[in-house]
Design a protein around this motif. Sequence first.
Motif, PDB file in Angstrom:
ATOM      1  N   LEU A   1      -2.813   1.218 -12.248  1.00  0.00           N
ATOM      2  CA  LEU A   1      -2.461  -0.061 -11.987  1.00  0.00           C
ATOM      3  C   LEU A   1      -1.545   0.164 -10.333  1.00  0.00           C
ATOM      4  CD1 LEU A   1      -1.826  -3.289 -11.979  1.00  0.00           C
ATOM      5  CD2 LEU A   1       0.297  -2.600 -13.587  1.00  0.00           C
ATOM      6  N   THR A   2      -1.601  -0.217  -9.120  1.00  0.00           N
ATOM      7  CA  THR A   2      -1.023   0.486  -8.113  1.00  0.00           C
ATOM      8  C   THR A   2      -0.638  -0.690  -7.366  1.00  0.00           C
ATOM      9  OG1 THR A   2      -1.116   2.164  -6.516  1.00  0.00           O
ATOM     10  CG2 THR A   2      -2.848   0.987  -7.464  1.00  0.00           C
ATOM     11  N   HIS A   3      -0.266  -0.826  -5.505  1.00  0.00           N
ATOM     12  CA  HIS A   3      -0.853  -1.635  -4.846  1.00  0.00           C
ATOM     13  C   HIS A   3      -1.108  -1.339  -3.759  1.00  0.00           C
ATOM     14  CE1 HIS A   3       2.228  -4.644  -6.115  1.00  0.00           C
ATOM     15  NE2 HIS A   3       3.162  -4.097  -6.174  1.00  0.00           N
ATOM     16  N   ASP A   4      -1.643   0.673  -4.145  1.00  0.00           N
ATOM     17  CA  ASP A   4      -2.440   0.953  -2.851  1.00  0.00           C
ATOM     18  C   ASP A   4      -3.732   1.401  -2.616  1.00  0.00           C
ATOM     19  OD1 ASP A   4      -2.310   3.559  -1.635  1.00  0.00           O
ATOM     20  OD2 ASP A   4      -1.505   4.457  -2.136  1.00  0.00           O
ATOM     21  N   ASP A   5      -3.853   0.488  -1.355  1.00  0.00           N
ATOM     22  CA  ASP A   5      -4.911   0.508  -2.175  1.00  0.00           C
ATOM     23  C   ASP A   5      -6.302   1.441  -1.613  1.00  0.00           C
ATOM     24  OD1 ASP A   5      -5.952  -2.513  -0.866  1.00  0.00           O
ATOM     25  OD2 ASP A   5      -5.340  -1.971   0.428  1.00  0.00           O
ATOM     26  N   ASP A   6      -5.610   3.299  -1.544  1.00  0.00           N
ATOM     27  CA  ASP A   6      -5.815   4.142  -1.213  1.00  0.00           C
ATOM     28  C   ASP A   6      -6.660   4.373  -2.575  1.00  0.00           C
ATOM     29  OD1 ASP A   6      -5.286   4.885   0.671  1.00  0.00           O
ATOM     30  OD2 ASP A   6      -3.467   6.046   0.422  1.00  0.00           O
ATOM     31  N   PHE A   7      -6.313   4.302  -3.602  1.00  0.00           N
ATOM     32  CA  PHE A   7      -7.178   4.317  -4.974  1.00  0.00           C
ATOM     33  C   PHE A   7      -8.745   3.095  -5.132  1.00  0.00           C
ATOM     34  CE2 PHE A   7      -2.915   5.383  -6.893  1.00  0.00           C
ATOM     35  CZ  PHE A   7      -3.350   6.546  -6.945  1.00  0.00           C
ATOM     36  N   GLU A   8      -8.663   2.972  -4.265  1.00  0.00           N
ATOM     37  CA  GLU A   8     -10.269   2.320  -4.060  1.00  0.00           C
ATOM     38  C   GLU A   8     -10.305   3.158  -2.917  1.00  0.00           C
ATOM     39  OE1 GLU A   8     -11.537  -1.988  -2.100  1.00  0.00           O
ATOM     40  OE2 GLU A   8     -10.200  -1.506  -2.128  1.00  0.00           O
ATOM     41  N   LYS A   9     -10.448   3.515  -2.558  1.00  0.00           N
ATOM     42  CA  LYS A   9     -11.361   4.767  -1.217  1.00  0.00           C
ATOM     43  C   LYS A   9     -11.395   5.301  -2.819  1.00  0.00           C
ATOM     44  CE  LYS A   9      -8.342   3.256   2.909  1.00  0.00           C
ATOM     45  NZ  LYS A   9      -7.558   3.718   3.679  1.00  0.00           N
ATOM     46  N   LEU A  10     -10.774   6.194  -3.628  1.00  0.00           N
ATOM     47  CA  LEU A  10     -10.971   6.906  -4.416  1.00  0.00           C
ATOM     48  C   LEU A  10     -12.039   6.693  -5.397  1.00  0.00           C
ATOM     49  CD1 LEU A  10      -7.327   8.653  -5.334  1.00  0.00           C
ATOM     50  CD2 LEU A  10      -9.223   9.816  -4.462  1.00  0.00           C
ATOM     51  N   LEU A  11     -11.812   5.921  -5.821  1.00  0.00           N
ATOM     52  CA  LEU A  11     -12.816   4.644  -6.453  1.00  0.00           C
ATOM     53  C   LEU A  11     -14.414   4.676  -6.443  1.00  0.00           C
ATOM     54  CD1 LEU A  11     -13.538   3.657  -9.452  1.00  0.00           C
ATOM     55  CD2 LEU A  11     -12.567   1.340  -8.382  1.00  0.00           C
ATOM     56  N   LEU A  12     -14.234   3.963  -5.010  1.00  0.00           N
ATOM     57  CA  LEU A  12     -15.577   4.323  -4.378  1.00  0.00           C
ATOM     58  C   LEU A  12     -15.995   5.692  -4.102  1.00  0.00           C
ATOM     59  CD1 LEU A  12     -14.850   1.627  -1.515  1.00  0.00           C
ATOM     60  CD2 LEU A  12     -15.933   1.889  -3.394  1.00  0.00           C
TER      61      LEU A  12
ATOM     62  N   LYS B   1     -14.653   8.303  -5.380  1.00  0.00           N
ATOM     63  CA  LYS B   1     -15.760   9.675  -7.048  1.00  0.00           C
ATOM     64  C   LYS B   1     -16.143   9.175  -8.202  1.00  0.00           C
ATOM     65  CE  LYS B   1     -11.557  13.007  -6.471  1.00  0.00           C
ATOM     66  NZ  LYS B   1     -12.553  13.644  -6.956  1.00  0.00           N
ATOM     67  N   GLY B   2     -16.170   7.192  -8.285  1.00  0.00           N
ATOM     68  CA  GLY B   2     -17.002   6.723  -9.279  1.00  0.00           C
ATOM     69  C   GLY B   2     -15.631   6.939 -10.344  1.00  0.00           C
ATOM     70  N   ALA B   3     -15.866   6.219 -11.223  1.00  0.00           N
ATOM     71  CA  ALA B   3     -15.243   5.977 -12.488  1.00  0.00           C
ATOM     72  C   ALA B   3     -15.342   6.533 -13.450  1.00  0.00           C
ATOM     73  CB  ALA B   3     -14.814   3.800 -13.526  1.00  0.00           C
ATOM     74  N   PRO B   4     -14.801   6.586 -14.560  1.00  0.00           N
ATOM     75  CA  PRO B   4     -13.205   6.605 -15.022  1.00  0.00           C
ATOM     76  C   PRO B   4     -12.124   7.176 -13.540  1.00  0.00           C
ATOM     77  CG  PRO B   4     -14.115   7.878 -16.546  1.00  0.00           C
ATOM     78  CD  PRO B   4     -15.335   7.768 -15.626  1.00  0.00           C
ATOM     79  N   PRO B   5     -11.205   6.502 -13.853  1.00  0.00           N
ATOM     80  CA  PRO B   5     -10.769   6.164 -14.159  1.00  0.00           C
ATOM     81  C   PRO B   5     -11.150   4.821 -13.370  1.00  0.00           C
ATOM     82  CG  PRO B   5      -8.992   6.790 -13.321  1.00  0.00           C
ATOM     83  CD  PRO B   5      -9.983   7.877 -12.333  1.00  0.00           C
ATOM     84  N   LYS B   6     -10.216   3.469 -13.787  1.00  0.00           N
ATOM     85  CA  LYS B   6     -10.157   1.871 -13.461  1.00  0.00           C
ATOM     86  C   LYS B   6      -9.284   2.224 -12.713  1.00  0.00           C
ATOM     87  CE  LYS B   6     -13.793   0.330 -16.565  1.00  0.00           C
ATOM     88  NZ  LYS B   6     -13.837  -1.132 -17.162  1.00  0.00           N
ATOM     89  N   VAL B   7      -9.623   1.040 -11.963  1.00  0.00           N
ATOM     90  CA  VAL B   7      -7.555   1.034 -11.156  1.00  0.00           C
ATOM     91  C   VAL B   7      -7.678  -0.633 -10.892  1.00  0.00           C
ATOM     92  CG1 VAL B   7      -7.258   0.788  -8.568  1.00  0.00           C
ATOM     93  CG2 VAL B   7      -8.827   2.728  -9.509  1.00  0.00           C
ATOM     94  N   ILE B   8      -6.286  -1.505 -11.482  1.00  0.00           N
ATOM     95  CA  ILE B   8      -5.883  -2.647 -11.135  1.00  0.00           C
ATOM     96  C   ILE B   8      -4.983  -2.663 -10.009  1.00  0.00           C
ATOM     97  CG2 ILE B   8      -4.962  -4.711 -11.859  1.00  0.00           C
ATOM     98  CD1 ILE B   8      -6.001  -3.635 -14.805  1.00  0.00           C
ATOM     99  N   ILE B   9      -5.757  -3.525  -9.019  1.00  0.00           N
ATOM    100  CA  ILE B   9      -4.686  -2.961  -7.333  1.00  0.00           C
ATOM    101  C   ILE B   9      -4.314  -4.947  -7.706  1.00  0.00           C
ATOM    102  CG2 ILE B   9      -4.802  -3.107  -5.109  1.00  0.00           C
ATOM    103  CD1 ILE B   9      -6.983  -1.673  -5.246  1.00  0.00           C
ATOM    104  N   LEU B  10      -2.843  -5.163  -7.204  1.00  0.00           N
ATOM    105  CA  LEU B  10      -2.125  -5.705  -7.561  1.00  0.00           C
ATOM    106  C   LEU B  10      -1.889  -6.288  -6.239  1.00  0.00           C
ATOM    107  CD1 LEU B  10       0.952  -5.161 -10.214  1.00  0.00           C
ATOM    108  CD2 LEU B  10      -0.892  -6.329 -10.296  1.00  0.00           C
ATOM    109  N   LYS B  11      -2.239  -6.749  -5.243  1.00  0.00           N
ATOM    110  CA  LYS B  11      -2.014  -7.886  -4.305  1.00  0.00           C
ATOM    111  C   LYS B  11      -1.315  -9.219  -3.933  1.00  0.00           C
ATOM    112  CE  LYS B  11      -5.738  -6.199  -2.961  1.00  0.00           C
ATOM    113  NZ  LYS B  11      -5.964  -5.289  -1.329  1.00  0.00           N
ATOM    114  N   THR B  12       0.254  -8.771  -4.757  1.00  0.00           N
ATOM    115  CA  THR B  12       1.044  -9.654  -4.646  1.00  0.00           C
ATOM    116  C   THR B  12       2.965  -8.959  -4.212  1.00  0.00           C
ATOM    117  OG1 THR B  12       2.071  -7.962  -6.379  1.00  0.00           O
ATOM    118  CG2 THR B  12       0.800 -10.117  -7.299  1.00  0.00           C
TER     119      THR B  12
END
Length: 111
Positions: free
Chosen positions: A53-64, A66-77
């Motif tokens: 669980l993050t605010h950081d878009d860098d984890f979206e880049k890691l997900l793209l 490396k692929g899942a797992p882990p899953k990522v929830i990005i808070l755009k709050t």
Amino acid sequence: MKLLLDANISWRIIKLVENDFSDCLHTKDIKITQPAKDLEIWEFAKQNNFTILTHDDDFEKLLLLKGAPPKVIILKTFNKNTKQIAELLISKREIIESFISNQDLMILEIY
């Protein structure tokens, strides 16, 4: 639900959401070098079956990359305090549970 809160999310949220999200950790509490680097957080989450669980878009880049797992929830709050973010997470609990249990989904954005 195992959620790992990134350093950019207050550790105080855990106390506010513990009744709805009983298995949460903050990156400051895991046994990796502090301050935690994104890749170290990623590997810990992967090895221990956490959703990040993050605010950081860098984890979206890691997900793209490396692929899942882990899953990522990005808070755009933007401009929300700790209590407001906790309330938002609690209000989205069913969506978060559904996301985590769905094997086809890798990323969830919460606004």
